[in-house]
Design an enzyme around this catalytic site. Structure first.
Site, PDB file in Angstrom:
ATOM      1  N   LYS A 208      18.898   1.702 -56.403  1.00 42.22           N
ATOM      2  CA  LYS A 208      19.781   2.862 -56.498  1.00 42.22           C
ATOM      3  C   LYS A 208      19.181   4.050 -55.730  1.00 42.22           C
ATOM      4  O   LYS A 208      19.837   4.687 -54.938  1.00 42.22           O
ATOM      5  CB  LYS A 208      19.983   3.211 -57.984  1.00 42.22           C
ATOM      6  CG  LYS A 208      20.912   4.374 -58.223  1.00 42.22           C
ATOM      7  CD  LYS A 208      21.187   4.512 -59.717  1.00 42.22           C
ATOM      8  CE  LYS A 208      21.877   5.831 -60.025  1.00 42.22           C
ATOM      9  NZ  LYS A 208      22.160   5.991 -61.448  1.00 42.22           N
ATOM     10  N   GLU A 214       7.898  -0.595 -56.345  1.00 46.47           N
ATOM     11  CA  GLU A 214       7.907  -2.059 -56.282  1.00 46.47           C
ATOM     12  C   GLU A 214       8.862  -2.550 -55.206  1.00 46.47           C
ATOM     13  O   GLU A 214       8.534  -3.396 -54.376  1.00 46.47           O
ATOM     14  CB  GLU A 214       8.345  -2.657 -57.626  1.00 46.47           C
ATOM     15  CG  GLU A 214       7.360  -2.494 -58.769  1.00 46.47           C
ATOM     16  CD  GLU A 214       7.551  -1.199 -59.535  1.00 46.47           C
ATOM     17  OE1 GLU A 214       8.119  -0.224 -58.971  1.00 46.47           O
ATOM     18  OE2 GLU A 214       7.109  -1.152 -60.701  1.00 46.47           O
ATOM     19  N   GLU A 355      16.116   0.619 -73.220  1.00 41.67           N
ATOM     20  CA  GLU A 355      16.057   1.769 -72.322  1.00 41.67           C
ATOM     21  C   GLU A 355      17.137   2.779 -72.711  1.00 41.67           C
ATOM     22  O   GLU A 355      16.971   3.979 -72.554  1.00 41.67           O
ATOM     23  CB  GLU A 355      16.239   1.305 -70.880  1.00 41.67           C
ATOM     24  CG  GLU A 355      15.551   2.203 -69.876  1.00 41.67           C
ATOM     25  CD  GLU A 355      15.466   1.581 -68.509  1.00 41.67           C
ATOM     26  OE1 GLU A 355      14.384   1.079 -68.149  1.00 41.67           O
ATOM     27  OE2 GLU A 355      16.473   1.581 -67.791  1.00 41.67           O
ATOM     28  N   HIS A 386      11.655 -24.055 -82.920  1.00 38.45           N
ATOM     29  CA  HIS A 386      10.383 -24.775 -83.009  1.00 38.45           C
ATOM     30  C   HIS A 386       9.217 -23.838 -82.745  1.00 38.45           C
ATOM     31  O   HIS A 386       8.112 -24.285 -82.453  1.00 38.45           O
ATOM     32  CB  HIS A 386      10.383 -25.934 -82.011  1.00 38.45           C
ATOM     33  CG  HIS A 386      11.467 -26.913 -82.306  1.00 38.45           C
ATOM     34  ND1 HIS A 386      11.268 -28.029 -83.093  1.00 38.45           N
ATOM     35  CD2 HIS A 386      12.786 -26.893 -81.988  1.00 38.45           C
ATOM     36  CE1 HIS A 386      12.421 -28.679 -83.217  1.00 38.45           C
ATOM     37  NE2 HIS A 386      13.360 -28.013 -82.557  1.00 38.45           N
ATOM     38  N   LYS A 506       7.237   5.732 -63.277  1.00 38.18           N
ATOM     39  CA  LYS A 506       7.332   5.536 -61.832  1.00 38.18           C
ATOM     40  C   LYS A 506       6.298   6.352 -61.066  1.00 38.18           C
ATOM     41  O   LYS A 506       5.932   6.007 -59.965  1.00 38.18           O
ATOM     42  CB  LYS A 506       8.738   5.891 -61.338  1.00 38.18           C
ATOM     43  CG  LYS A 506       9.792   4.830 -61.693  1.00 38.18           C
ATOM     44  CD  LYS A 506      11.124   5.114 -61.029  1.00 38.18           C
ATOM     45  CE  LYS A 506      12.146   4.057 -61.412  1.00 38.18           C
ATOM     46  NZ  LYS A 506      13.408   4.171 -60.700  1.00 38.18           N
TER      47      LYS A 506
HETATM   48  C1  G6Q Z   1      17.814   1.499 -65.334  1.00 41.21           C
HETATM   49  C2  G6Q Z   1      16.548   2.147 -65.015  1.00 41.21           C
HETATM   50  C3  G6Q Z   1      15.591   1.333 -64.187  1.00 41.21           C
HETATM   51  C4  G6Q Z   1      15.990   1.191 -62.726  1.00 41.21           C
HETATM   52  C5  G6Q Z   1      14.798   0.649 -61.952  1.00 41.21           C
HETATM   53  C6  G6Q Z   1      15.105   0.472 -60.487  1.00 41.21           C
HETATM   54  O1  G6Q Z   1      18.708   1.991 -65.980  1.00 41.21           O
HETATM   55  O2  G6Q Z   1      16.786   3.396 -64.453  1.00 41.21           O
HETATM   56  O3  G6Q Z   1      15.393   0.051 -64.712  1.00 41.21           O
HETATM   57  O4  G6Q Z   1      17.086   0.367 -62.586  1.00 41.21           O
HETATM   58  O5  G6Q Z   1      13.711   1.492 -62.131  1.00 41.21           O
HETATM   59  O6  G6Q Z   1      15.482   1.675 -59.889  1.00 41.21           O
HETATM   60  P1  G6Q Z   1      16.117   1.681 -58.475  1.00 41.21           P
HETATM   61  O7  G6Q Z   1      17.369   0.903 -58.484  1.00 41.21           O
HETATM   62  O8  G6Q Z   1      16.322   3.117 -58.116  1.00 41.21           O
HETATM   63  O9  G6Q Z   1      15.110   1.020 -57.544  1.00 41.21           O
END
Ligand code: G6Q
Length: 543
Positions: A208, A214, A355, A386, A506
């Site tokens: 996003k 990562e 979350e 199990h 982060k």
């Molecule tokens: C979700 C969180 C988190 C996010 C990741 C990846 O609601 O905000 O899990 O999706 O940290 O973020 P980006 O999509 O910005 O890389």
């Protein structure tokens, strides 16, 4: 904050007194008293059947929980969400995952602007691209067709697509492979690309923000892997696409905006598997099946919006979670899908719920004086039986569980499906009713063993049944939990749509990364533990 604090409502006080009065009543007793209990406490909507009769509730409990929902104005908050109001107060954002699955022609406005046409414009572009990849008309740089799709993303940009790809494997194109790289651990990338030909591999870089450590690290590695494997920078154009809200970041990375699929700030990461973040799912199952999944989501949205409270599945499930969490003091909720393809569903729900509702301040920023989101965990049945079911049956903790099953077989091995479902029904029965000392004695159990064998029962479960594990059902199931989470958050007066704890995480590593470099000066700036760990790590690495 709209309305009274949850603990100041009349319903909360009434539920506290009611809990004291009924907390020791046994499900055996409750079922014996009402032969129609299963009928009374079940509901159906959007292709999902919920039997919640094996919960420690009476008609009075339900009435009071629905009063609580009314006093906390859950319906008003729900309507504000559907209207596109900025209910994510701490980030001043609308929360409109429901717009992602709104049919063409629906109008949902953010700041006066209808967002539904944009949603469908992106879906159309995704559809065209997915068809090109699936048909082989999209060629890699050397002219070979794409056979492997790797989604690079983490958290909300990973868990949904991976869960869906596994859940809907039956519907995926078997001539292709779908893999996921999330962890910054290089072992994840290495394993995912093992044995693959770069000429046949497409990376979908899903982020996003397009800034996540990562994902940016793995994206750079992927880019190198393509350039080195195909011997030219030019190959990136045919082997990397992006899903993001950050056009500038994507362009800077070297991906042309024509190969970027967008979404919007009103889609939370953990609510995004039905946005462009689902591109890998769409390539896997095809645009038509993806549209069916969206229709399933939408059906549950409509159910949540319009079904009367006493038959409203997400509302009921959310309130039951509140009942155990806040009145019985239960700390966790187990999610047990009796469906191997749903192996990653508990992990998906873990993010969705923890979350969203793992918050310690209310909407006014005051520390909450009530428990918020429970710990979510789980494994598919029958494996869990199990392993950890022992503690649920005979341990000292109260662990409500959702058992999820499907009436139609999940594989060609039909007779095995009956065995699977027999186990689901038997476990729900055993959790509720247990087995008494008298019953064991009657079977000839030796006296000395009987106390150890007794299972008390009175362990609550929801049984969630659907006909078939298919795209539509998966959409409904995910939306069911999304709106259950919404209900809980509305009752607890928290912002279920921010994630400041994740934002902090982060940036935390940023300070230490340079301190691990071979040439860095010794570290002194942290506490003695952190300093010591960094020093030991550097020493063992030979620096
Ligand atoms: C979700 C969180 C988190 C996010 C990741 C990846 O609601 O905000 O899990 O999706 O940290 O973020 P980006 O999509 O910005 O890389």
């Amino acid at each position: 904050m709209a309305g009274k604090r949850p603990t100041e409502t009349a319903a909360w006080a009434a539920l506290t007194a009611h809990h004291a009065a009924i907390k020791d009543r046994h499900l055996r007793q409750l079922f014996a008293e009402d032969p129609k209990r299963a009928e009374t406490f079940s509901a159906e909507g959007a292709g999902i059947f919920l039997d919640y009769s094996k919960n420690r509730i009476t008609a009075e409990t339900l009435r009071l929980l629905l009063d609580l929902a009314r006093e906390r104005d859950v319906a008003g908050r729900r309507d504000a969400m559907f209207r596109g109001e900025k209910i994510n107060a701490t980030e001043k954002r609308a929360v409109l995952h429901v717009a992602l699955r709104a049919p063409r022609g629906t109008r949902i406005a953010v700041d006066g602007q209808d967002v539904v046409p944009e949603v469908h414009a992106v879906l159309d572009r995704m559809g065209a691209f997915a068809r090109e990849i699936r048909s082989g008309s999209w060629k890699g740089h050397t002219g070979k067709r794409i056979r492997n799709v790797i989604n690079i993303g983490i958290g909300g940009s990973y868990l949904g697509p991976e869960m869906a790809c596994l859940a809907l494997r039956e519907f995926t194109d078997k001539a292709m492979s779908f893999r996921f790289v999330s962890n910054v651990d290089g072992a994840n990338f290495t394993a995912a690309t093992d044995g693959l030909d770069p000429a046949e591999t497409l990376f979908i870089i899903s982020s996003k923000t397009f800034t996540t450590l990562e994902t940016m690290t793995n994206a750079a590695t992927a880019r190198r892997w393509i350039v080195e494997g195909l011997d030219t920078e030019a190959a990136v154009a045919k082997h990397c696409v992006a899903v993001s809200t950050n056009t500038e970041g994507v362009t800077k990375f070297g991906i042309d905006p024509s190969r970027m699929f967008g979404f919007w700030d009103w889609v939370g990461g953990r609510y995004s598997m039905d946005s462009a973040i689902g591109l890998s799912s769409m390539i896997a199952i095809g645009p038509e099946r993806f549209a069916e999944m969206l229709a399933g989501f939408h059906a549950m949205d409509e159910h949540f919006r319009t079904a009367p409270p006493e038959r409203n599945l997400p509302l009921l499930m959310g309130l039951l979670t509140v009942w155990y969490n806040n009145f019985f003091g239960a700390e966790t909720l187990g999610i047990m899908p009796y469906a191997a393809p749903l192996a990653r569903f508990p992990a998906y729900l873990q993010q969705l719920q923890m979350e969203s509702n793992g918050k310690h301040v209310d909407l006014d920023g005051n520390h909450v004086a009530w428990q918020t989101g429970p710990i979510i965990w789980g494994e598919p049945g029958t494996d869990g039986q199990h392993s950890f079911y022992q503690l649920i049956h005979q341990g000292t903790k109260l662990i409500p569980c959702d058992l999820i099953g499907f009436c139609e077989k999940l594989s060609p091995l039909a007779e095995q499906h009956d065995l699977l479902m027999a186990n689901l029904f038997a476990q729900a029965e055993a959790f509720a009713f247990g087995k008494t000392a008298d019953e064991f004695k009657a079977e000839g159990s030796p006296d000395f063993q009987t106390p150890f064998r007794v299972t008390e029962g009175n362990r609550p479960t929801n049984v969630i049944l659907a006909d078939r594990l298919e795209p539509r059902t998966l959409g409904s199931l995910v939306a069911l939990y999304e709106h259950s989470v919404f209900t809980q958050g509305a009752v607890w007066a928290i912002d279920s749509f921010d994630q400041w704890g994740v934002e902090l995480g982060k940036v935390l590593a940023g300070r230490i990364i340079p301190e691990l470099a071979a040439k860095a000066a010794p570290t002194h700036g942290h506490d003695s533990s952190t300093n010591g760990l960094i020093a030991r790590y550097r020493q063992r690495r030979g620096w």
